[in-house]
Design a protein around this motif. Sequence first.
Motif, PDB file in Angstrom:
ATOM      1  N   MET A 111     136.136  75.469 119.784  1.00  0.00           N
ATOM      2  CA  MET A 111     135.163  75.647 118.693  1.00  0.00           C
ATOM      3  C   MET A 111     134.556  74.307 118.284  1.00  0.00           C
ATOM      4  N   MET A 112     135.397  73.307 118.156  1.00  0.00           N
ATOM      5  CA  MET A 112     134.915  71.990 117.726  1.00  0.00           C
ATOM      6  C   MET A 112     134.003  71.356 118.776  1.00  0.00           C
ATOM      7  N   PHE A 113     134.390  71.457 120.049  1.00  0.00           N
ATOM      8  CA  PHE A 113     133.541  70.919 121.122  1.00  0.00           C
ATOM      9  C   PHE A 113     132.201  71.651 121.163  1.00  0.00           C
ATOM     10  N   SER A 114     132.249  72.960 120.952  1.00  0.00           N
ATOM     11  CA  SER A 114     131.017  73.749 120.970  1.00  0.00           C
ATOM     12  C   SER A 114     130.110  73.390 119.796  1.00  0.00           C
ATOM     13  N   LEU A 115     130.699  73.252 118.599  1.00  0.00           N
ATOM     14  CA  LEU A 115     129.916  72.847 117.425  1.00  0.00           C
ATOM     15  C   LEU A 115     129.308  71.460 117.627  1.00  0.00           C
ATOM     16  N   ALA A 116     130.015  70.596 118.348  1.00  0.00           N
ATOM     17  CA  ALA A 116     129.505  69.255 118.615  1.00  0.00           C
ATOM     18  C   ALA A 116     128.384  69.269 119.648  1.00  0.00           C
ATOM     19  N   GLY A 117     128.223  70.415 120.354  1.00  0.00           N
ATOM     20  CA  GLY A 117     127.153  70.520 121.343  1.00  0.00           C
ATOM     21  C   GLY A 117     127.479  69.889 122.675  1.00  0.00           C
ATOM     22  N   ILE A 118     128.755  69.911 123.043  1.00  0.00           N
ATOM     23  CA  ILE A 118     129.180  69.293 124.300  1.00  0.00           C
ATOM     24  C   ILE A 118     129.051  70.317 125.441  1.00  0.00           C
ATOM     25  N   PRO A 119     128.324  69.970 126.526  1.00  0.00           N
ATOM     26  CA  PRO A 119     128.166  70.927 127.632  1.00  0.00           C
ATOM     27  C   PRO A 119     129.484  71.093 128.381  1.00  0.00           C
ATOM     28  N   VAL A 126     129.053  82.977 116.333  1.00  0.00           N
ATOM     29  CA  VAL A 126     130.292  83.021 117.122  1.00  0.00           C
ATOM     30  C   VAL A 126     131.188  81.833 116.783  1.00  0.00           C
ATOM     31  N   MET A 127     130.612  80.640 116.755  1.00  0.00           N
ATOM     32  CA  MET A 127     131.406  79.427 116.492  1.00  0.00           C
ATOM     33  C   MET A 127     131.990  79.446 115.072  1.00  0.00           C
ATOM     34  N   THR A 128     131.212  79.901 114.114  1.00  0.00           N
ATOM     35  CA  THR A 128     131.676  79.910 112.723  1.00  0.00           C
ATOM     36  C   THR A 128     132.793  80.926 112.511  1.00  0.00           C
ATOM     37  N   LEU A 129     132.643  82.108 113.092  1.00  0.00           N
ATOM     38  CA  LEU A 129     133.698  83.121 112.959  1.00  0.00           C
ATOM     39  C   LEU A 129     135.001  82.621 113.572  1.00  0.00           C
ATOM     40  N   GLY A 130     134.915  81.969 114.725  1.00  0.00           N
ATOM     41  CA  GLY A 130     136.119  81.436 115.362  1.00  0.00           C
ATOM     42  C   GLY A 130     136.782  80.354 114.529  1.00  0.00           C
ATOM     43  N   THR A 131     135.967  79.474 113.975  1.00  0.00           N
ATOM     44  CA  THR A 131     136.525  78.378 113.164  1.00  0.00           C
ATOM     45  C   THR A 131     137.195  78.915 111.907  1.00  0.00           C
ATOM     46  N   PHE A 132     136.575  79.902 111.258  1.00  0.00           N
ATOM     47  CA  PHE A 132     137.191  80.455 110.049  1.00  0.00           C
ATOM     48  C   PHE A 132     138.424  81.296 110.358  1.00  0.00           C
ATOM     49  N   ALA A 133     138.494  81.852 111.566  1.00  0.00           N
ATOM     50  CA  ALA A 133     139.739  82.522 111.971  1.00  0.00           C
ATOM     51  C   ALA A 133     140.873  81.505 112.021  1.00  0.00           C
ATOM     52  N   ALA A 134     140.553  80.284 112.491  1.00  0.00           N
ATOM     53  CA  ALA A 134     141.563  79.215 112.522  1.00  0.00           C
ATOM     54  C   ALA A 134     141.941  78.776 111.111  1.00  0.00           C
ATOM     55  N   ILE A 135     140.944  78.636 110.221  1.00  0.00           N
ATOM     56  CA  ILE A 135     141.237  78.215 108.837  1.00  0.00           C
ATOM     57  C   ILE A 135     142.111  79.254 108.141  1.00  0.00           C
ATOM     58  N   ARG A 167     144.256  85.901 115.772  1.00  0.00           N
ATOM     59  CA  ARG A 167     144.416  85.363 117.121  1.00  0.00           C
ATOM     60  C   ARG A 167     143.363  85.941 118.061  1.00  0.00           C
ATOM     61  N   VAL A 168     143.083  87.229 117.888  1.00  0.00           N
ATOM     62  CA  VAL A 168     142.083  87.902 118.738  1.00  0.00           C
ATOM     63  C   VAL A 168     140.685  87.317 118.496  1.00  0.00           C
ATOM     64  N   VAL A 169     140.307  87.188 117.203  1.00  0.00           N
ATOM     65  CA  VAL A 169     138.972  86.661 116.877  1.00  0.00           C
ATOM     66  C   VAL A 169     138.812  85.237 117.400  1.00  0.00           C
ATOM     67  N   LEU A 170     139.831  84.411 117.178  1.00  0.00           N
ATOM     68  CA  LEU A 170     139.777  83.016 117.637  1.00  0.00           C
ATOM     69  C   LEU A 170     139.689  82.951 119.155  1.00  0.00           C
ATOM     70  N   GLY A 171     140.473  83.777 119.822  1.00  0.00           N
ATOM     71  CA  GLY A 171     140.473  83.786 121.286  1.00  0.00           C
ATOM     72  C   GLY A 171     139.158  84.280 121.868  1.00  0.00           C
ATOM     73  N   VAL A 172     138.631  85.380 121.329  1.00  0.00           N
ATOM     74  CA  VAL A 172     137.381  85.957 121.846  1.00  0.00           C
ATOM     75  C   VAL A 172     136.212  85.009 121.629  1.00  0.00           C
ATOM     76  N   ASN A 230     151.613  74.889 118.160  1.00  0.00           N
ATOM     77  CA  ASN A 230     150.883  76.111 118.489  1.00  0.00           C
ATOM     78  C   ASN A 230     149.767  75.757 119.480  1.00  0.00           C
ATOM     79  N   PRO A 231     150.130  75.571 120.748  1.00  0.00           N
ATOM     80  CA  PRO A 231     149.151  75.086 121.733  1.00  0.00           C
ATOM     81  C   PRO A 231     147.953  76.018 121.931  1.00  0.00           C
ATOM     82  N   ALA A 232     148.173  77.332 121.833  1.00  0.00           N
ATOM     83  CA  ALA A 232     147.060  78.277 122.035  1.00  0.00           C
ATOM     84  C   ALA A 232     146.011  78.127 120.937  1.00  0.00           C
ATOM     85  N   MET A 233     146.469  78.076 119.683  1.00  0.00           N
ATOM     86  CA  MET A 233     145.539  77.915 118.576  1.00  0.00           C
ATOM     87  C   MET A 233     144.825  76.577 118.663  1.00  0.00           C
TER      88      MET A 233
END
Length: 479
Positions: free
Chosen positions: A375-383, A333-342, A445-450, A365-368
């Motif tokens: 995604m970055m916070f999640s990859l970092a493992g932040i609760p 999930v995290m990787t797909l979201g990050t690559f949607a941003a890239i 936008r959909v993939v990143l948001g979901v 682009n505040p939403a992106m």
Amino acid sequence: MSPMSFNLAHSLPELILAVGALFLLLFGAIRGKDSDGPLTEIAVGLIGVAILTIILGAKTQAIVFDGLFIDDAFGRFMKVLVLLGSIVTLVMGQNFLALEKIDKFEYPILVVLSTLGALILVSATGLITLYLGLELMSLALYVLAAFHRDNLKASEAGLKYFVLGALSSGMLLYGASLLYGFSGTVSFTGIAAAINGQASIGVVFGLVFLMTGLAFKMSVVPFHMWTPDVYEGAPTPVTAFFATAPKMAAVAITVRVIITAFPGITTQWQQIIVFISILSMVLGSVAAIGQTNFKRLMAYSAIGNMGFALVGLAAGTPEGVEGVIIYMAIYLVMTLGTFAAILSMRINGRSVENVADLMGLAKTNPAMAFFLAMMMFSLAGIPPLAGFFGKFYVFNAAIQAHLYPLAVIGVLSSVIAAFYYLRVVKFMYFDESTVAFDPPPAILRVVLGVTAMLSLFLFVYPPLFTGAATAAAKSLFLP
């Protein structure tokens, strides 16, 4: 039900992709350039049907094709992850390939063939099926890495991956031949019975070489050298595919081989897993700090994440395997979201990949910026984000197995890795804006948001997700 019908019923997803790939190849060859768009849509439909057959199909465990192929809860769970990785990367990459003028009809066919190999790999019950699935998956990946043939970096990436991949395949085959020679069988359960808890020097050497081949596909240290160059050089949709579907399959078969073929020699394989896990976590955390290219940063992030996943496998318990499964699903999930941003990073029609290009994104682009920050916070493992739960499950399994040094090194590596994830957030929110990105396609936008929402709200009801992972893990330990 006849034996053939029984075999086909339990290998329906693979059958759909195999027949579909042949149809796509014929359709593409006949239609030529006119088939680019329709082929991708048909391929997405095929993979979607394969997902439905797994979700809606029989939930019984069966070994078919004369003991060469297994259909169990673990395989079904990991296959869904493989197929989700394939279908999302196919959909995300359409716009990029069209803009770069490399939307050839062969692309979706190669993705489908590689996915087919990955599914066969996940269900392998012996060394022969393992090798056939691995090579079918890899041969398509070699071509995909160099798919942008007019791009020097892509050609270099394809060549590096092919040469190192051939070397790793040779090592894996050598290990398989040693295991066959010392056990007299190629089936995982047969190897376990032949070893019977007594690891001879030949079996240990076979295990080491077999793990070398699998470690290459997982891109863990010290067999990670191809990863940064291939991630950077390959077209971004291909990199997204590399980072998702094949990773799921490689981790799945590694877990299956270790648990079913070597249950009696835990001490021997545990040393290997702990060693490569520590090296991967440390290198993935430290080497990414100086990266300026976002795709190279994600390559080192992938190396580190594979190290974290292997912490669970090192425990060798149902809880450990459950932790690996949960971690890989969250990683997907995290990787797909990050690559949607890239893939969304385009300035004046030109694709950009540098982390510094994200400067000031929160203003333009505040939403992106918000979703990518999740995604970055999640990859970092932040609760309480999903990435925290993934690490919690694998570290908890290691602690229960009394692997305290491994868990401590994992936590420290996670803290170090947080630096380069949070640096991306710092660029987006605290630096001055340079130039705005072009508006991304709706699907990105959909993939990143979901994916961001999944990472953000997984803690609301974890059993919805962890229940299937528990059942999948337990199926591996059934007699």
